[in-house]
Scaffold this active site. Structure first.
Site, PDB file in Angstrom:
ATOM      1  N   GLY A  17       0.785  -1.226   0.000  1.00 44.81           N
ATOM      2  CA  GLY A  17       0.000   0.000   0.000  1.00 44.81           C
ATOM      3  C   GLY A  17       0.818   1.278   0.000  1.00 44.81           C
ATOM      4  O   GLY A  17       0.374   2.292   0.528  1.00 44.81           O
ATOM      5  N   SER A  18       2.003   1.254  -0.634  1.00 48.54           N
ATOM      6  CA  SER A  18       2.767   2.510  -0.660  1.00 48.54           C
ATOM      7  C   SER A  18       2.072   3.555  -1.535  1.00 48.54           C
ATOM      8  O   SER A  18       2.116   4.750  -1.237  1.00 48.54           O
ATOM      9  CB  SER A  18       4.213   2.278  -1.097  1.00 48.54           C
ATOM     10  OG  SER A  18       4.279   1.866  -2.436  1.00 48.54           O
ATOM     11  N   ASN A  19       1.399   3.113  -2.593  1.00 49.03           N
ATOM     12  CA  ASN A  19       0.612   4.068  -3.393  1.00 49.03           C
ATOM     13  C   ASN A  19      -0.581   4.589  -2.604  1.00 49.03           C
ATOM     14  O   ASN A  19      -0.930   5.771  -2.699  1.00 49.03           O
ATOM     15  CB  ASN A  19       0.127   3.408  -4.686  1.00 49.03           C
ATOM     16  CG  ASN A  19       1.200   3.402  -5.754  1.00 49.03           C
ATOM     17  OD1 ASN A  19       1.596   4.448  -6.239  1.00 49.03           O
ATOM     18  ND2 ASN A  19       1.690   2.220  -6.103  1.00 49.03           N
ATOM     19  N   LEU A  90      -5.198  -7.102  -6.545  1.00 58.81           N
ATOM     20  CA  LEU A  90      -4.884  -8.208  -7.452  1.00 58.81           C
ATOM     21  C   LEU A  90      -6.079  -9.009  -7.964  1.00 58.81           C
ATOM     22  O   LEU A  90      -5.904  -9.866  -8.824  1.00 58.81           O
ATOM     23  CB  LEU A  90      -3.891  -9.169  -6.771  1.00 58.81           C
ATOM     24  CG  LEU A  90      -2.527  -8.546  -6.463  1.00 58.81           C
ATOM     25  CD1 LEU A  90      -1.589  -9.562  -5.819  1.00 58.81           C
ATOM     26  CD2 LEU A  90      -1.892  -7.979  -7.725  1.00 58.81           C
ATOM     27  N   LEU A  92      -9.702  -9.570 -10.024  1.00 60.19           N
ATOM     28  CA  LEU A  92     -10.502  -8.974 -11.087  1.00 60.19           C
ATOM     29  C   LEU A  92     -11.805  -8.446 -10.466  1.00 60.19           C
ATOM     30  O   LEU A  92     -12.462  -9.154  -9.702  1.00 60.19           O
ATOM     31  CB  LEU A  92     -10.822 -10.055 -12.117  1.00 60.19           C
ATOM     32  CG  LEU A  92     -11.407  -9.609 -13.447  1.00 60.19           C
ATOM     33  CD1 LEU A  92     -10.427  -8.724 -14.207  1.00 60.19           C
ATOM     34  CD2 LEU A  92     -11.761 -10.839 -14.285  1.00 60.19           C
ATOM     35  N   ASN A 107      -7.241   1.832 -12.400  1.00 64.68           N
ATOM     36  CA  ASN A 107      -6.191   0.940 -11.916  1.00 64.68           C
ATOM     37  C   ASN A 107      -4.849   1.531 -12.296  1.00 64.68           C
ATOM     38  O   ASN A 107      -4.732   2.230 -13.302  1.00 64.68           O
ATOM     39  CB  ASN A 107      -6.355  -0.439 -12.575  1.00 64.68           C
ATOM     40  CG  ASN A 107      -5.280  -1.423 -12.143  1.00 64.68           C
ATOM     41  OD1 ASN A 107      -4.984  -1.559 -10.958  1.00 64.68           O
ATOM     42  ND2 ASN A 107      -4.685  -2.114 -13.102  1.00 64.68           N
ATOM     43  N   HIS A 109      -1.081   0.321 -13.356  1.00 62.72           N
ATOM     44  CA  HIS A 109      -0.346  -0.870 -13.785  1.00 62.72           C
ATOM     45  C   HIS A 109       1.118  -0.480 -14.014  1.00 62.72           C
ATOM     46  O   HIS A 109       1.383   0.530 -14.683  1.00 62.72           O
ATOM     47  CB  HIS A 109      -0.964  -1.425 -15.076  1.00 62.72           C
ATOM     48  CG  HIS A 109      -0.323  -2.703 -15.503  1.00 62.72           C
ATOM     49  ND1 HIS A 109      -0.628  -3.910 -14.919  1.00 62.72           N
ATOM     50  CD2 HIS A 109       0.647  -2.962 -16.408  1.00 62.72           C
ATOM     51  CE1 HIS A 109       0.120  -4.863 -15.465  1.00 62.72           C
ATOM     52  NE2 HIS A 109       0.903  -4.313 -16.370  1.00 62.72           N
ATOM     53  N   ASP A 150      -6.570  -5.268 -17.070  1.00 61.39           N
ATOM     54  CA  ASP A 150      -5.693  -4.307 -17.746  1.00 61.39           C
ATOM     55  C   ASP A 150      -6.154  -3.903 -19.146  1.00 61.39           C
ATOM     56  O   ASP A 150      -5.341  -3.539 -19.992  1.00 61.39           O
ATOM     57  CB  ASP A 150      -4.247  -4.852 -17.825  1.00 61.39           C
ATOM     58  CG  ASP A 150      -3.701  -5.204 -16.455  1.00 61.39           C
ATOM     59  OD1 ASP A 150      -4.019  -4.497 -15.494  1.00 61.39           O
ATOM     60  OD2 ASP A 150      -2.950  -6.194 -16.359  1.00 61.39           O
ATOM     61  N   GLU A 179       5.068   5.933 -10.058  1.00 64.25           N
ATOM     62  CA  GLU A 179       3.685   5.789  -9.565  1.00 64.25           C
ATOM     63  C   GLU A 179       3.422   6.785  -8.435  1.00 64.25           C
ATOM     64  O   GLU A 179       2.401   7.480  -8.428  1.00 64.25           O
ATOM     65  CB  GLU A 179       3.443   4.362  -9.054  1.00 64.25           C
ATOM     66  CG  GLU A 179       3.539   3.313 -10.143  1.00 64.25           C
ATOM     67  CD  GLU A 179       3.193   1.922  -9.651  1.00 64.25           C
ATOM     68  OE1 GLU A 179       2.349   1.779  -8.757  1.00 64.25           O
ATOM     69  OE2 GLU A 179       3.781   0.955 -10.168  1.00 64.25           O
TER      70      GLU A 179
HETATM   71  C1  GRF Z   1       2.557  -1.192  -7.767  1.00 62.67           C
HETATM   72  O1  GRF Z   1       3.641  -1.384  -8.623  1.00 62.67           O
HETATM   73  C2  GRF Z   1       1.275  -1.209  -8.574  1.00 62.67           C
HETATM   74  O2  GRF Z   1       1.385  -0.657  -9.838  1.00 62.67           O
HETATM   75  C3  GRF Z   1       1.052  -2.658  -8.727  1.00 62.67           C
HETATM   76  O3  GRF Z   1       1.392  -3.205  -7.472  1.00 62.67           O
HETATM   77  C4  GRF Z   1       2.368  -2.383  -6.843  1.00 62.67           C
HETATM   78  C5  GRF Z   1       1.774  -2.014  -5.529  1.00 62.67           C
HETATM   79  O4  GRF Z   1       2.640  -1.350  -4.690  1.00 62.67           O
HETATM   80  N1  GRF Z   1      -0.186  -2.962  -9.347  1.00 62.67           N
HETATM   81  P1  GRF Z   1       2.084  -0.758  -3.341  1.00 62.67           P
HETATM   82  O5  GRF Z   1       1.234  -1.821  -2.647  1.00 62.67           O
HETATM   83  O6  GRF Z   1       1.279   0.470  -3.666  1.00 62.67           O
HETATM   84  O7  GRF Z   1       3.298  -0.444  -2.526  1.00 62.67           O
END
Ligand code: GRF
Length: 194
Positions: A17-19, A90, A92, A107, A109, A150, A179
């Protein structure tokens, strides 16, 4: 629950969950947009812990809840999402959820779609395939979600080089940085356009 004065983002995340963290940081003090909740299909996902740190409601759901019932759909509707962001999610998304939120699910990717996407193409598998193919560049794709992995329409892409001696892990780190830099801004632009 949902506060009508701001637009609501819901994040779906399966892992670290870093994003998700970047989104919660970016919108923490935003005047018109908030992260309303984070949903995860993994009970021990670190993303859930990150959400709690930001006082963002963190909800776990099971396979049964997601695919064979209306439970997740009903929970989502309670938060009145303006945008649902899959950030490292992850599974669908089932048809009944996709159809309930037309053009409201995106999403991220970690490659330049339409290449290196589809079932099984996630995480390090993507970067391994890109390095093995000796691609000169990779990047990120932010796209709308439809019923296929995707395949939805692109919102935007950002590129970075693949260096001659990159390992998949080195490339993964460069792409993740991209990202973190772009996802919050793209989310903001989409919501301000609505
Ligand atoms: C990211 O590379 C995202 O694009 C992919 O999974 C990774 C998730 O990273 N689908 P995080 O959990 O946000 O750290």
């Amino acid at each position: 629950m949902a506060q009508p004065d701001k637009k609501n983002i819901i994040i779906f995340a399966s892992g670290s969950g870093s994003n998700a963290q970047r989104l919660m940081e970016y919108f923490e003090h935003h005047s018109s947009i908030r992260v309303a909740a984070l949903f995860s299909n993994k009970a021990n996902a670190y993303a859930l812990t990150r959400a709690e740190t930001f006082n963002v409601p963190a909800l776990f759901f099971s396979r049964e809840d997601f695919f064979n019932s209306d439970k997740v759909l009903q929970q989502l509707q309670e938060f009145k999402p303006d945008l649902i962001v899959l950030a490292g999610f992850l599974w669908l998304v089932p048809q009944h959820i996709v159809q309930a939120f037309p053009n409201k699910i995106i999403n991220i990717h970690p490659a330049l779609l339409p290449n290196y996407g589809g079932k099984g193409m996630h995480g390090i598998h993507v970067h391994t395939a890109v390095v093995q193919a000796k691609e000169p560049e990779s990047g990120i794709s932010i796209h709308f979600v439809n019923e296929e992995y995707d395949k939805g329409d692109l919102v935007s892409q950002f590129r970075c080089p693949v260096l001659p001696h990159d390992t998949p892990e080195e490339l993964a780190a460069r792409v993740l940085q991209l990202e973190h830099e772009h996802l919050p801004k793209v989310v903001e632009e989409l919501l301000l356009k609505q």
